[in-house]
Design an enzyme around this catalytic site. Sequence first.
Site, PDB file in Angstrom:
ATOM      1  N   CYS A 191      52.080 112.142  39.845  1.00  0.00           N
ATOM      2  CA  CYS A 191      53.431 111.922  39.345  1.00  0.00           C
ATOM      3  C   CYS A 191      53.582 112.638  38.008  1.00  0.00           C
ATOM      4  O   CYS A 191      52.661 112.667  37.192  1.00  0.00           O
ATOM      5  CB  CYS A 191      53.748 110.432  39.218  1.00  0.00           C
ATOM      6  N   GLU A 192      54.742 113.225  37.823  1.00  0.00           N
ATOM      7  CA  GLU A 192      54.915 114.035  36.622  1.00  0.00           C
ATOM      8  C   GLU A 192      55.165 113.189  35.373  1.00  0.00           C
ATOM      9  O   GLU A 192      55.114 113.699  34.261  1.00  0.00           O
ATOM     10  CB  GLU A 192      56.041 115.053  36.816  1.00  0.00           C
ATOM     11  N   HIS A 193      55.420 111.915  35.546  1.00  0.00           N
ATOM     12  CA  HIS A 193      55.676 111.064  34.384  1.00  0.00           C
ATOM     13  C   HIS A 193      54.390 110.567  33.739  1.00  0.00           C
ATOM     14  O   HIS A 193      54.336 110.372  32.529  1.00  0.00           O
ATOM     15  CB  HIS A 193      56.535 109.863  34.787  1.00  0.00           C
ATOM     16  N   HIS A 194      53.374 110.325  34.557  1.00  0.00           N
ATOM     17  CA  HIS A 194      52.132 109.757  34.026  1.00  0.00           C
ATOM     18  C   HIS A 194      50.907 110.609  34.359  1.00  0.00           C
ATOM     19  O   HIS A 194      49.812 110.291  33.905  1.00  0.00           O
ATOM     20  CB  HIS A 194      51.918 108.353  34.587  1.00  0.00           C
ATOM     21  N   GLN A 241      58.372 112.011  43.940  1.00  0.00           N
ATOM     22  CA  GLN A 241      58.324 111.961  45.403  1.00  0.00           C
ATOM     23  C   GLN A 241      59.597 112.506  46.051  1.00  0.00           C
ATOM     24  O   GLN A 241      59.536 113.186  47.077  1.00  0.00           O
ATOM     25  CB  GLN A 241      58.072 110.508  45.836  1.00  0.00           C
ATOM     26  N   HIS A 250      52.159 104.546  44.576  1.00  0.00           N
ATOM     27  CA  HIS A 250      52.115 105.207  43.269  1.00  0.00           C
ATOM     28  C   HIS A 250      51.169 104.437  42.350  1.00  0.00           C
ATOM     29  O   HIS A 250      51.444 103.290  41.996  1.00  0.00           O
ATOM     30  CB  HIS A 250      53.523 105.260  42.660  1.00  0.00           C
ATOM     31  N   CYS A 269      50.691 104.767  39.321  1.00  0.00           N
ATOM     32  CA  CYS A 269      51.285 104.415  38.026  1.00  0.00           C
ATOM     33  C   CYS A 269      52.052 103.093  38.118  1.00  0.00           C
ATOM     34  O   CYS A 269      52.270 102.430  37.101  1.00  0.00           O
ATOM     35  CB  CYS A 269      52.173 105.536  37.486  1.00  0.00           C
TER      36      CYS A 269
HETATM   37 ZN    ZN Z   1      54.387 107.722  37.328  1.00  0.00          ZN
END
Ligand code: ZN
Length: 212
Positions: free
Chosen positions: A103-106, A144, A172, A174
């Site tokens: 995931c690009e956020h975490h 996603q 996920h 995260c």
């Molecule tokens: Zn994430």
Amino acid sequence: MTGKIPRISAHTRYEDEDRFEPSDSQDVYDPDKEALIREMLVRLGEDPEREGLKRTPLRVAKAMDFLTQGYHLSAEDIIKKAMFDEDVTEMVVVRDIEFYSLCEHHMLPFFGHAHIGYLPNGRVVGLSKVARVVDAFARRLQVQERLTSQIADTLLKHLDAKGVAVVMEASHTCMMMRGVQKQSSITISSAMRGAFESDARTRAEFMGLIRR
Ligand code: ZN
């Protein structure tokens, strides 16, 4: 009206992937990346010189390169090298394609299964290449929903198909390991293109074929 439902393992290794395996003799792989990871270890309160961590920067650098190799892959090339003319108009479905992404956020993994269907328009693609297209987009920093639509749009464009359907189910980490800590939630995303978008029966046939 039968779709083809082969199972393809995401653990199939591709020809060129051995470079990501840390060899015992190699001391340096990517000095800049390894320096960054060593620095991160220090900032986390670790001692990068202790025995168990000595080769960790090298291993992490290789692992991250492996997990983001999609940036260097062209889904268009993958498809175009494996297309052949075939007088097929029936729906082709490849179900339960395992995938792993970040995931690009975490920058934490999300992983699950992709189910893909298409309606050929005189041309089909080697089935293993469908899985490889999934990997080409999954092995990047992703969300996603974007991953799902990138796969659908790419297949639609380069297969010249009458329609493409992609459904992805993912866990996920995260969400599982941090944040809301919901271990069993599954995120489902879908992208319907062409006949799968415009024709409810086509969509229903696909959904029936991917049902467990
Ligand atoms: Zn994430």
